[in-house]
Design an enzyme around this catalytic site. Sequence first.
Site, PDB file in Angstrom:
ATOM      1  N   CYS A 252      -3.256  -5.990  -2.534  1.00  0.00           N
ATOM      2  CA  CYS A 252      -3.745  -5.985  -1.152  1.00  0.00           C
ATOM      3  C   CYS A 252      -4.244  -7.391  -0.816  1.00  0.00           C
ATOM      4  O   CYS A 252      -5.378  -7.599  -0.387  1.00  0.00           O
ATOM      5  CB  CYS A 252      -4.841  -4.948  -0.954  1.00  0.00           C
ATOM      6  SG  CYS A 252      -4.476  -3.333  -1.695  1.00  0.00           S
ATOM      7  N   PRO A 255      -5.429 -11.901   3.684  1.00  0.00           N
ATOM      8  CA  PRO A 255      -4.619 -13.064   4.088  1.00  0.00           C
ATOM      9  C   PRO A 255      -4.448 -14.128   3.014  1.00  0.00           C
ATOM     10  O   PRO A 255      -3.869 -15.172   3.278  1.00  0.00           O
ATOM     11  CB  PRO A 255      -5.397 -13.617   5.276  1.00  0.00           C
ATOM     12  CG  PRO A 255      -6.820 -13.297   4.956  1.00  0.00           C
ATOM     13  CD  PRO A 255      -6.792 -11.961   4.253  1.00  0.00           C
ATOM     14  N   GLY A 256      -4.991 -13.894   1.818  1.00  0.00           N
ATOM     15  CA  GLY A 256      -4.724 -14.795   0.710  1.00  0.00           C
ATOM     16  C   GLY A 256      -5.862 -15.708   0.310  1.00  0.00           C
ATOM     17  O   GLY A 256      -5.676 -16.589  -0.526  1.00  0.00           O
ATOM     18  N   GLY A 257      -7.044 -15.506   0.860  1.00  0.00           N
ATOM     19  CA  GLY A 257      -8.179 -16.364   0.520  1.00  0.00           C
ATOM     20  C   GLY A 257      -8.559 -16.276  -0.943  1.00  0.00           C
ATOM     21  O   GLY A 257      -8.744 -17.296  -1.621  1.00  0.00           O
ATOM     22  N   ASP A 319      -8.367  -5.842  -4.169  1.00  0.00           N
ATOM     23  CA  ASP A 319      -9.139  -6.120  -2.947  1.00  0.00           C
ATOM     24  C   ASP A 319      -8.832  -4.976  -1.985  1.00  0.00           C
ATOM     25  O   ASP A 319      -8.031  -5.105  -1.065  1.00  0.00           O
ATOM     26  CB  ASP A 319      -8.719  -7.475  -2.384  1.00  0.00           C
ATOM     27  CG  ASP A 319      -9.609  -7.942  -1.249  1.00  0.00           C
ATOM     28  OD1 ASP A 319     -10.659  -7.308  -1.030  1.00  0.00           O
ATOM     29  OD2 ASP A 319      -9.255  -8.919  -0.582  1.00  0.00           O
ATOM     30  N   CYS A 372     -15.159  -5.122   1.202  1.00  0.00           N
ATOM     31  CA  CYS A 372     -16.154  -5.696   2.123  1.00  0.00           C
ATOM     32  C   CYS A 372     -16.857  -4.549   2.847  1.00  0.00           C
ATOM     33  O   CYS A 372     -17.116  -4.609   4.043  1.00  0.00           O
ATOM     34  CB  CYS A 372     -15.517  -6.681   3.099  1.00  0.00           C
ATOM     35  SG  CYS A 372     -14.116  -6.042   4.037  1.00  0.00           S
TER      36      CYS A 372
END
Length: 434
Positions: A252, A255-257, A319, A372
Amino acid sequence: MINVRGLAALAIAPLLEDKGSLKQTLTESLLRCDDKDRGLLRQLCYGTARNYPKLQLIADTLLERPIRKSDTHIRALLLVGLYQLLEMRIPAHAAISETVEATHQLEAARASGLLNAILRRFSREKDQIIESLYDEQVFLFNHPNWFIEKLKHNWPEFWQEILIQNNSQAPMTIRVNQLHVSRETYLSRLESAGISAVPCAYSTQGITLNSAVDVHELPGFAEGDVSVQDEAAQLSSSLLAAQEGDKILDACAAPGGKLCHLLESSPNISVDALEISPKRADRINENIERLKLNARIIIADATSTEWWDQKEYDKILVDAPCSATGVIRRNPDIKILRKAEEIHQLSSLQLKILNNLWRMLKRGGTLVYATCSIFPQENERLIERFIKENSDAIHIPIDASWGLERPFGKQLFPQPNGHDGFFYATLKKATDPI
């Protein structure tokens, strides 16, 4: 030409029908907005979303009968009008006239009289109306009632603090690319550029800006020296503790952070980035290309094994998709979109993902679970249930100075001028079958 209030209503209206997200709808409205009005449009949209619970309560108080649910543009426009009168310094006559004018532009002129009367009445009687609503916890804490009650039950010691932070503006936090530059050197570059900033307390690559700036004002942003990422999200890399030669799955991943941070911290590893949405996978590509990193991107479902080549991973980062209730101050449309029943639905999906990916982890390998969210149903209780159902899953307590120690994992709450709300848990797969 639709004025900026009308464009704000067009961005808010789909949210009232549980469609899309503010980031998506605002992007569409920005394309139709004059450059000079874009800052105001963002303020109207984010402010209306952030204050939606109290604005809706005010609207319900003023309306003799509710506006039809099908008239979402009218409902949205009323909320935008009330937000201006409640929170902004725009002169009342200008806010009212421009908002009413938007009814004509949105082909909803039949509602112009209603909106004009409601907004004028609120402008005249604002103090009395606000005073009459002070006993309503939805108004006082500016959150949906179900959310407040759930928070009281789950975090009786912290619920008010969490609500206060959710209503605040989140700071802009960045992550220095340690392959390019040290944090100390980059802080000096920021100072030279006239950007005031301080190092983060827990992430060794994190910096918090005292005031937000456009990313292109950040020295070396285009060259990949720095990325925007909340401090709490930056903690995943150290928990994974990747070693040279590790094969890692970031599930998951968009956005790739976290993926990019992992690759910056441990360049000699092999990483597969799994993401179900092709559109969101494009965001991963954009980030790794800007930072000149390498990862294999797999567009597939984390609850499926069809994509898996049967080669086990040394480490896995999950994630998990979640309620995002720890990042409300960055995504205030969550106050509109999220529903109480979704928490159970999300926890079921999270458990399904965990069970599926667990089989792909080597014996002796590490899995880091992250959300989160601030709700235990998606976090510590989920991990407890997973361990009970998987005898080879061993909970590894997190030895770190950040977060609230829980029986399973660590919980972070949003902090003033600090990190967002997050949860982490670390699991190890038993070396021998149990």
